[in-house]
Design an enzyme around this catalytic site. Structure first.
Site, PDB file in Angstrom:
ATOM      1  N   ASP A 187      -6.425  -3.353   1.891  1.00  0.00           N
ATOM      2  CA  ASP A 187      -5.810  -2.146   2.813  1.00  0.00           C
ATOM      3  C   ASP A 187      -5.488  -0.792   2.039  1.00  0.00           C
ATOM      4  OD1 ASP A 187      -3.850  -2.765   0.940  1.00  0.00           O
ATOM      5  OD2 ASP A 187      -2.409  -4.011   2.065  1.00  0.00           O
ATOM      6  N   GLU A 219      -9.342 -10.816   3.104  1.00  0.00           N
ATOM      7  CA  GLU A 219      -7.583 -10.513   3.622  1.00  0.00           C
ATOM      8  C   GLU A 219      -7.854  -9.503   4.633  1.00  0.00           C
ATOM      9  OE1 GLU A 219      -4.613 -10.237   0.002  1.00  0.00           O
ATOM     10  OE2 GLU A 219      -4.703  -8.251   1.077  1.00  0.00           O
ATOM     11  N   GLU A 236      -1.004   1.586   4.180  1.00  0.00           N
ATOM     12  CA  GLU A 236      -1.735   0.396   3.867  1.00  0.00           C
ATOM     13  C   GLU A 236      -1.918  -0.091   5.320  1.00  0.00           C
ATOM     14  OE1 GLU A 236      -0.437   0.910  -0.189  1.00  0.00           O
ATOM     15  OE2 GLU A 236       0.475   1.269   1.889  1.00  0.00           O
ATOM     16  N   HIS A 269       6.156  -0.167  -7.200  1.00  0.00           N
ATOM     17  CA  HIS A 269       5.320   1.105  -7.487  1.00  0.00           C
ATOM     18  C   HIS A 269       4.876   1.645  -5.957  1.00  0.00           C
ATOM     19  CE1 HIS A 269       2.282  -2.171  -6.109  1.00  0.00           C
ATOM     20  NE2 HIS A 269       1.755  -1.053  -5.722  1.00  0.00           N
ATOM     21  N   ARG A 296       4.677   3.613  -2.410  1.00  0.00           N
ATOM     22  CA  ARG A 296       4.673   5.005  -2.151  1.00  0.00           C
ATOM     23  C   ARG A 296       5.761   5.151  -1.259  1.00  0.00           C
ATOM     24  NH1 ARG A 296       0.714   9.201  -1.990  1.00  0.00           N
ATOM     25  NH2 ARG A 296      -0.713   7.456  -2.610  1.00  0.00           N
ATOM     26  N   HIS A 352       4.216   1.415 -13.672  1.00  0.00           N
ATOM     27  CA  HIS A 352       3.233   2.073 -12.960  1.00  0.00           C
ATOM     28  C   HIS A 352       3.341   3.402 -13.475  1.00  0.00           C
ATOM     29  CE1 HIS A 352       0.460   3.693 -10.201  1.00  0.00           C
ATOM     30  NE2 HIS A 352      -0.074   2.250  -9.783  1.00  0.00           N
TER      31      HIS A 352
END
Length: 373
Positions: free
Chosen positions: A96, A118, A132, A214, A216, A246
């Site tokens: 994604d 996936e 994503e 991590h 967004r 990260h």
């Protein structure tokens, strides 16, 4: 021979594509090429080295603080040039990421079939996870071979009118990678000894809470809340935290500012996959906003608290090995304290079955590609 090109750019993609690459390399009928976009650079290279993957193309597109539209434009152009050069019979993408979206779109523009490893994950919200969920949905439209990890992901695609003959239930390749890595660690006592030395600062008498974060959508107030929850957990319990941080400045700044001075919170650089698996095995509980960790931890018998309000991986929630806690300071602390102090509750979560596969996903993907692609 039919030419297949596998394209990926981030550390999680590399981990999950590595077993597929290993399998496809065994085929006498397929000519495999590998293109990395380096959407992540250093932490991608760690995985390439571990699984002995040498890319045929390295676009090296990572730039600090580039926007999504800048990255997407550079990916679309760079991947397009590679596809024009290689002229593959199948373009294989994973998951994604922005690399996934751009690669599938570049393939679509050239009328090349796409295989999506996936496939079929859905959270139900275009903004969580962001971006994503949109990436997945657009990739589905461009995909011919949908390799789904679970029956639920297969049903998601059927509900979107994807042709059932184009959907292949394989399991998740991350379980293949995890099983391989655990076996490698067991077979190499010298490696385990080196890892024990690497994490020699850990107190063997204290439970270990492994933290990763991590995403967004958690930037800003979300990370502030997460960090304050970590302080509460170590203040209220005799535990230690290890947090591989990260490198994104939106993560690094609040984490270092709020957690950097606590003696039982260890902030470390991002880890290679092998030492990360070692820490997962050693941990008592895992607190994360990662998708991959939600899939891996159940195989190791580790309860997981997921710092998200929704998940595209609901199977683990249904199985009882994962609890969604969002970024609420109070909820994170409450659920962590319960796991740390209620043995019966911990045992129920630790013994839950992993719904994501048996370690044979890559073999199933290879079989489909050899027979149908």
């Amino acid at each position: 021979m039919r030419k297949v090109i596998a394209i990926f750019g981030t550390r999680p993609e590399a981990i999950k594509m590595a077993p597929v690459i290993t399998e496809l390399r065994k085929s006498r009928d397929l000519d495999l090429r590998v293109c990395v976009t380096a959407q992540h650079r250093g932490i991608l290279d760690q995985v390439l080295s571990l699984f002995a993957i040498t890319p045929d193309h390295d676009l090296d597109l990572m730039l600090p603080n580039q926007t999504l539209d800048q990255l997407t434009a550079r990916l679309l152009s760079g991947v397009g040039q590679v596809l024009d050069e290689e002229k593959p019979d199948l373009v294989l993408v994973h998951g994604d990421t922005t690399t996934t979206l751009s690669s599938s779109l570049a393939a679509f523009y050239r009328k090349l079939p796409v295989g999506h490893v996936e496939a079929g994950l859905r959270s139900g919200s275009l903004h969580a996870p962001f971006p994503e969920e949109m990436n997945r949905r657009v990739t589905t439209l461009a995909t011919r071979f949908h390799f789904t990890p679970t029956e639920r992901s297969r049903q998601n695609l059927l509900a979107e009118a994807v042709d059932a003959s184009h959907i292949h239930l394989t399991g998740n390749t991350v379980i293949d990678a995890l099983i391989e890595t655990v076996a490698r660690l067991k077979a190499a006592p010298e490696t385990r000894a080196a890892l024990e030395r690497q994490f020699g600062y850990l107190d063997s008498s204290l439970p270990l809470v492994l933290v990763t974060g991590h995403r967004r959508e958690n930037f800003g107030p979300g990370f502030e809340s997460i960090c304050r929850a970590m302080i509460d957990i170590v203040t209220q319990n005799d535990v230690q935290i290890v947090y591989p941080v990260h490198p994104n400045p939106n993560v690094l700044e609040p984490v270092e500012r709020l957690l950097g001075s606590h003696p039982r919170i260890h902030l470390i650089d991002p880890l290679d996959y092998e030492p990360f698996v070692f820490l997962m095995e050693r941990s008592y509980i895992i607190i994360t906003d990662s998708g991959g960790v939600q899939e891996e931890a159940p195989s190791l018998g580790k309860p997981v608290l997921v710092m998200r309000d929704t998940t595209e991986r609901p199977e683990a929630v249904d199985a009882g090995t994962v609890i969604l806690v969002g970024t609420s300071r109070e909820r994170i602390v409450s659920e962590a304290n319960r796991l740390l102090n209620d043995r019966a509750h911990y045992a129920r979560m630790a013994q839950a079955m992993n719904p994501y596969g048996d370690g044979q996903a890559a073999k199933r993907i290879r079989a489909v590609i050899e027979e149908q692609a």
